[in-house]
Design a protein around this motif. Structure first.
Motif, short mmCIF file in Angstrom:
data_model
loop_
_atom_site.label_atom_id
_atom_site.label_comp_id
_atom_site.label_asym_id
_atom_site.label_seq_id
_atom_site.Cartn_x
_atom_site.Cartn_y
_atom_site.Cartn_z
N HIS A 296 41.03 56.36 39.10
CA HIS A 296 40.17 55.22 40.04
C HIS A 296 38.59 56.08 39.93
O HIS A 296 38.03 54.63 39.71
CB HIS A 296 40.73 54.87 41.37
CG HIS A 296 42.08 54.83 41.12
ND1 HIS A 296 42.83 54.13 42.03
CD2 HIS A 296 42.66 53.58 40.24
CE1 HIS A 296 44.01 53.99 41.97
NE2 HIS A 296 43.77 53.35 40.34
N PRO A 307 35.00 52.82 44.44
CA PRO A 307 37.24 53.34 43.48
C PRO A 307 37.97 51.82 44.04
O PRO A 307 38.98 52.14 43.07
CB PRO A 307 37.15 54.71 44.27
CG PRO A 307 36.04 54.70 44.20
CD PRO A 307 34.89 53.87 44.70
N LYS A 311 40.42 50.05 41.67
CA LYS A 311 42.03 49.92 41.83
C LYS A 311 42.27 48.93 41.01
O LYS A 311 43.23 48.42 40.80
CB LYS A 311 42.31 50.79 43.07
CG LYS A 311 43.42 51.01 43.12
CD LYS A 311 43.91 51.43 44.37
CE LYS A 311 45.50 51.41 45.01
NZ LYS A 311 46.39 52.15 45.62
N ASP A 314 42.07 47.41 37.64
CA ASP A 314 42.61 48.71 36.84
C ASP A 314 44.60 47.75 37.50
O ASP A 314 45.55 47.45 36.38
CB ASP A 314 43.68 49.88 37.89
CG ASP A 314 43.52 51.12 37.10
OD1 ASP A 314 43.50 51.08 35.43
OD2 ASP A 314 45.36 50.97 36.44
#
Length: 338
Positions: A296, A307, A311, A314
Motif C-alpha cells: 500500500h 496509503p 488500499k 487496490d
C-alpha cells in the motif's frame, strides 16, 4: 521380513519401483514409508496418511503417462501434478494446506524410494502459495516463454494456450471453449461468456478490450472448425487433457496455469492505470515486496495518494480481477498477485 531403512539395504534396489517389493506404485510407496518408520524418520500415522496422499499422484501418472514404475518418474511429472493441485486450489476444490500435504507426500516417498532428492519439487517451485494463501513467487508465464512453447506444441494446443493467456481461462475452461460462437459474441458485444468447465458451473463474462484477444479467439475458431470446442470430436475431455499434459511436460518449468497468472497481472496493471492515470503499477509478487502495508505504501508513492486511499483503490482493482477470473472472493487474488 525385517524392513530395511534405505534404498541400498534392499535386495534389488535398481529393479522395478527401486526394489520396494511390489509392482504396484502405491504399495511400493507404502513400503518406502515403512522403511522411514523403521528408521524412526516418521510415525505410523504418517505412513498411512502419506500413502493415501501419494495414491493420488500414482493415479495421476498412471492415467496421464501410463506409468507403473517409480524409476520413470521425473521432476517434470511432479511439476505437472503440482499444476493440477494449483488448478484445484483455484477452483476451490482443494485447500492450500492440503496441496502442501499432497506434494510433501510425493517428495517424501520419492526421496526414500530413490535414495536422493533429484525429483524433489518444493511448493514454492511448483507455484503453490504459502499456507497463508499469499503467493511469494511470480508464477506468470513470460511473453518469451509463452511464444517459445506455442511454437513447439501442436496447433490446437497452441491456440488453446493463447486463449488461456488472453482470457484468463483455466485449462478445462479453455479446452471446452467454443471459439466459433465466442467470436460472434465478441464482435457483437465486446465480451465473451465463459460457461463450460467453470467453477461451480457459474457463468462469467470477460470483457474484450484489445485486438490480441480477438486474434486469439479467431485463431482458435480456425483450428476448431466443425468441432464443438477445442477438444477434438473423436476424444473425450480426459483423453485430450492427458494428451495435452504429456505434451506440455516436455517443456521444463512451464505450466499452463501460469498463463492465467499473466492475465491476472495484466488486468491488475490496466485497472490501476485506469483509476490513477499512472502506468506500470505492479502487484506485490512482481515488485517483490510484502502483501499489505508495504505494498500500500508502494502504491501511495507511485500514485501520490495516502496509503489508506491506495488500499481502497487496490481493493476495487482486486475485486475486478477476481470477477474476471471467475471468483467471488477478493482474497483469491492473493494467489495470483501476492
Amino acid at each position: 521380513m525385517k524392513l530395511t531403512t534405505n534404498r541400498f539395504g534392499r535386495t534389488n534396489p535398481n529393479s522395478r519401483n527401486f526394489g520396494l517389493r511390489s509392482r504396484n506404485i502405491t504399495v511400493a510407496a507404502k513400503n518406502a514409508l515403512k522403511e522411514k518408520f523403521s528408521a524412526k524418520a516418521n510415525g505410523f500415522k504418517t505412513v498411512q496418511d502419506n500413502t493415501n496422499r501419494f495414491s493420488q499422484f500414482a493415479s495421476f501418472v498412471k492415467s496421464n503417462y501410463g506409468m507403473n514404475d517409480m524409476r520413470n518418474i521425473t521432476a517434470q511429472h511432479v511439476h505437472a501434478y503440482a499444476e493440477q493441485l494449483c488448478d484445484r486450489i483455484d477452483s476451490g476444490s482443494l485447500s492450500v494446506k492440503s496441496a502442501h500435504d499432497y506434494l510433501s507426500a510425493v517428495n517424501s516417498v520419492m526421496a526414500q524410494a530413490r535414495g536422493d532428492h533429484s525429483v524433489r519439487v518444493t511448493a514454492s517451485e511448483a507455484g503453490i502459495p504459502n499456507r497463508s494463501g499469499i503467493t511469494t513467487v511470480d508464477k506468470a508465464i513470460s511473453e518469451h516463454q509463452h511464444k517459445h512453447v506455442i511454437a513447439n506444441v501442436d496447433d490446437r494446443l497452441a491456440a488453446q494456450l493463447e486463449i488461456q493467456r488472453e482470457l484468463g481461462l483455466r485449462f478445462e475452461e479453455a479446452a471446452k471453449f467454443n471459439a466459433k460462437s465466442a467470436l460472434d459474441e465478441a464482435n457483437k458485444t465486446q465480451q465473451v461468456t465463459i460457461s463450460d468447465g467453470t467453477k461451480g458451473g457459474r457463468d462469467r463474462c470477460v470483457p474484450i478490450t484489445q485486438q490480441s484477444q480477438i486474434d486469439a479467439i479467431k485463431g482458435a475458431a480456425d483450428i476448431q472448425q466443425s468441432d464443438r470446442s477445442m477438444i477434438p470430436s473423436n476424444m473425450s475431455y480426459a483423453e485430450y487433457q492427458q494428451q495435452s499434459y504429456r505434451e506440455l511436460s516436455k517443456h521444463q518449468n512451464y505450466h499452463s496455469h501460469g498463463e492465467r497468472h499473466a492475465f491476472a497481472q495484466h488486468i491488475y496493471q490496466n485497472e490501476w492505470e485506469k483509476k490513477s492515470g499512472v502506468p506500470d503499477i505492479k502487484p506485490p509478487v512482481v515488485v517483490g515486496i510484502g502483501h499489505g502495508c508495504r505494498h500500500h505504501q508502494y502504491l501511495a508513492e507511485k500514485t501520490q495518494v495516502t496509503p489508506n486511499e491506495a488500499k481502497a483503490i487496490d481493493q476495487e482493482v482486486r475485486s475486478i480481477v477476481a470477477e474476471q477470473l471467475g471468483h467471488s472472493r477478493i482474497d483469491i487474488t492473493n494467489y495470483y498477485l501476492g
